[in-house]
Design a protein around this motif. Structure first.
Motif, PDB file in Angstrom:
ATOM      1  N   ARG A 184       0.836  -1.198   0.000  1.00 56.47           N
ATOM      2  CA  ARG A 184       0.000   0.000   0.000  1.00 56.47           C
ATOM      3  C   ARG A 184       0.874   1.253   0.000  1.00 56.47           C
ATOM      4  N   PRO A 186       2.170   4.641   1.023  1.00 57.48           N
ATOM      5  CA  PRO A 186       2.068   5.265   2.339  1.00 57.48           C
ATOM      6  C   PRO A 186       1.553   6.700   2.279  1.00 57.48           C
ATOM      7  N   ASN A 187       0.868   7.107   3.318  1.00 56.17           N
ATOM      8  CA  ASN A 187       0.621   8.521   3.552  1.00 56.17           C
ATOM      9  C   ASN A 187       1.799   9.119   4.313  1.00 56.17           C
ATOM     10  N   PHE A 265       7.036   1.305   5.576  1.00 53.51           N
ATOM     11  CA  PHE A 265       5.694   0.824   5.237  1.00 53.51           C
ATOM     12  C   PHE A 265       5.734  -0.545   4.579  1.00 53.51           C
ATOM     13  N   PRO A 437      -4.214   3.868   2.102  1.00 51.26           N
ATOM     14  CA  PRO A 437      -5.402   3.789   2.968  1.00 51.26           C
ATOM     15  C   PRO A 437      -5.849   5.194   3.365  1.00 51.26           C
ATOM     16  N   ALA A 438      -7.061   5.264   3.922  1.00 51.39           N
ATOM     17  CA  ALA A 438      -7.515   6.544   4.488  1.00 51.39           C
ATOM     18  C   ALA A 438      -6.667   6.847   5.718  1.00 51.39           C
ATOM     19  N   LEU A 439      -6.362   8.102   5.942  1.00 49.94           N
ATOM     20  CA  LEU A 439      -5.644   8.512   7.149  1.00 49.94           C
ATOM     21  C   LEU A 439      -6.498   9.564   7.854  1.00 49.94           C
ATOM     22  N   ALA A 440      -6.926   9.254   9.064  1.00 46.79           N
ATOM     23  CA  ALA A 440      -7.780  10.188   9.817  1.00 46.79           C
ATOM     24  C   ALA A 440      -7.074  11.534   9.936  1.00 46.79           C
ATOM     25  N   GLY A 441      -7.809  12.610   9.755  1.00 45.59           N
ATOM     26  CA  GLY A 441      -7.225  13.937   9.874  1.00 45.59           C
ATOM     27  C   GLY A 441      -6.631  14.439   8.565  1.00 45.59           C
TER      28      GLY A 441
END
Lengths: 442, 442
Positions: A184, A186-187, A265, A437-441
């Motif tokens: 995946r 990475p953010n 990651f 992936p989604a990252l909160a914030g």
């Protein structure tokens, strides 16, 4: 007299196999796919895998030395660590016994082996070959260090320590994955030169790094350095390593303590560990140091290492984009280099690592760092190949790539060939990029 | 009504104990010294250790919830990883049950416990509390980063990323040792500013670093970040951490990939893991950011963390030289600081660590980085205290120290106290410096 020819196996797919002919016999961990079998040690032979524990259970090692049987007894375990801990003699003993079983001259047991101890590779699931306690990544290609340094520090590409110190750093062991595992994106934080503040989101500069990995066999006690003269005896075997890297995260985070989220990651390794015995015919000196370069310091010097510290392996990177997959086009090779294009040998890296007293443990992994050569087509990552994305690759179907896009699949290979010895290969180290992936914030 | 008072235990040494009163109950791994017993989970209480598995075997948890019994069943193992993997609810349940057993109101079982499940600490051998898969060290004190930066990069002490990124790097897991383990001075390359070439030998600038370590409880899957809102629930407990550092090796090797041999020869941790429940009364906001500093980015922001992300712990370093030991003089305290003097909370470090998708595993260790405050006497390493050795410490017996000499013993402590709650302490994190081993080629 006939010319020297490679040994032949009664496993017919092995003869002339590009990777797993009888002279290779790499070790890995497998089970039948979609089964409840316990993962265990296997040896690749042609298109199949030899189940070592099944051979032991069937009594096929009964005539062998105690060392061979001791080595074989470790092969019911789900990682090579116990076998690695037994060291080089046990590895050689087991390899010799396996080679005898699979040799075309072995008439007695072949029926039994074929029925009970050979699993087709296409029916098998492969796992990480070892439980890696610590993963260390080096930076042993002077071409890579110079190319990258020129982009991150144009005024100061190759730092003054490079030609004295086998530069390395500690990597992340938890995120080592075996070939075939999707990766995946990475953010992370990135801040361009014209940005006022950093932003957070999926990396825009996802890259691969073409490396070899070396597994440690026997370790050393904490506080007890390993001299160069015995460093090689602590090396167990090699694999391919893709040290995925997010260049935008790396540029912003790496000072002063080095790369962190830009690397942790995922790192992908190939499932088969090629032993030093299989590699022995391909030992050679590393590319000579430039004139004027210092000699290695005495604690990094060994006469044998100077003449055959390297591995004459061709290493390649292949790219397949989603469009190529849709169009059923094959992957395209985007670089080809040589593992002799390293400034430091694995023995030097290992001796340096332990020179502080740092303890290495069986199954620890040492990465070579990106293997780049002097020529443009031997650059081992996109950062170098595309000059940080500024000169994108042109693919045969008209697509271009500065860095990796979601869906891109990277495959690494390594092989060596010599008259009379034949060819050995590492198999494939494959990873496909998936969306972040989604990252909160964010 | 009486004022709030700390709870009392029938283990009388616990009442008023500076470290291990009933309100603490830290977890560790022990066995009777010089025995063949299997190491197992214990809870420190006063001068003794409660053997949790022995309590379970004696049926003392029979009336407890299934979660409590599940947690207790992990306590026969030689590391806390399995208990950590069960997460915060299991930790709380087991801690509550242990507290009930040890409380002065517990009349029923105390005889049985005292006879069969209490081991005097002086008779016990302590081990690393967890098998640490990965050890990550952060750099969370802005005072430390500024002080050190000023010495290594006078023109550029605090890098532009510091106030945005919780800077961290991967440390070496194999060389983590438990308090009391001697530490051998590392050999390595060093090159002074006036040296033409590097030399190799024992470090001349051996230092300690005063840190807190946080153990990870439940982990996360690879590729699945941990949001700030749940970051704290992945933290299991804290210990003391001495991140021994060889400053001369570090200065020469650390660019561009960060510290390596300068740190990987040993890191010492205290044997007792203080739980978040014991620390709950001492939660407080971290020291405020300087005016003009950016707010943390949203993925590092949480309302609860902003008000109680820190731990109001006093942290100290004590030095005892060989001469002091010979003269039977006590150790001397050389610094005292506060764990609130960090720029980033452990929850922020953890959320940042996982923001790339990096997977954390139960028992992973996160170091805070050296804890230094704004005042000279709160500097957490000799590099800062002595300005790289230029202003040596003057000890009461007339000795001086720029960096550590062989035989020097460093002890770290941490504690907190509050009216009505009482005091908790971390015990001691001790290491004595031993001479460097021989290094072939030097």
């Amino acid at each position: 007299m006939s010319a020297l020819v490679p040994p032949r196996s009664w496993v017919t797919s092995a003869n002339g196999h590009l990777d797993f002919a009888l002279q290779n016999l790499p070790f890995g961990i497998f089970r039948r796919a979609a089964s409840n079998e316990a993962p265990r040690v296997g040896v690749a032979i042609g298109d199949a895998i030899l189940d070592v524990a099944a051979c032991l259970a069937a009594g096929l090692f009964d005539e062998q030395s105690e060392l061979t049987r001791q080595a074989a007894r470790t092969c019911a375990s789900p990682a090579l660590n116990a076998l690695m801990a037994l060291g080089a003699d046990a590895r050689r003993a087991l390899r010799d016994a396996v080679m005898a079983l699979l040799h075309e001259d072995c008439a007695v047991h072949r029926q039994q082996i074929a029925q009970h101890a050979l699993v087709p590779q296409q029916d098998a699931e492969l796992f990480l070959p070892a439980q890696v306690g610590d993963y260390t990544d080096f930076y042993a290609s002077v071409h890579h260090a110079t190319n990258v340094g020129a982009m991150f520090r144009p005024d100061n590409p190759l730092l003054p320590n490079y030609k004295w110190v086998p530069i390395g750093y500690h990597g992340r062991a938890s995120s080592l994955v075996v070939s075939g595992t999707p990766v995946r994106r990475p953010n992370g934080q990135r801040k361009g030169p014209t940005d006022d503040v950093p932003t957070v989101g999926p990396s825009r500069s996802l890259d691969y790094e073409l490396e070899l990995g070396a597994f440690v066999g026997t370790g050393n006690a904490l506080g007890e350095p390993i001299p160069m003269a015995s460093a090689e005896s602590h090396l167990w075997g090699l694999c391919l390593l893709n040290d995925w890297s997010a260049r935008d995260l790396q540029a912003w985070e790496y000072q002063p303590l080095g790369p962190f989220l830009a690397k942790n990651f995922a790192s992908t390794i190939s499932p088969w560990v090629v032993t030093l015995e299989a590699l022995a015919p391909f030992r050679a000196p590393l590319a000579p140091r430039a004139s004027g370069d210092p000699e290695p310091l005495p604690y990094l010097t060994d006469a044998r290492d100077a003449t055959q510290g390297g591995f004459a392996l061709t290493v390649e990177v292949w790219l397949r984009t989603p469009r190529m997959r849709d169009e059923q086009a094959p992957p395209v090779r985007i670089s080809q280099g040589s593992a002799l294009d390293l400034y430091w040998s694995f023995a030097q890296m290992l001796a340096h690592h332990a020179s502080s007293g740092c303890n290495l443990r069986p199954g620890d992994l040492l990465g070579s760092g990106t293997i780049s050569g002097a020529t443009p087509d031997s650059r081992g990552c996109l950062l170098e190949l595309t000059r940080r994305g500024a000169e994108p690759l042109s693919l045969p179907n008209g697509e271009t790539r500065g860095f990796l896009l979601d869906g891109d699949e990277i495959t690494m290979t390594a092989y060596a060939e010599r008259d009379g010895v034949g060819r050995i290969g590492f198999g494939r180290c494959v990873g496909e990029v998936r969306a972040a992936p989604a990252l909160a914030g964010t």
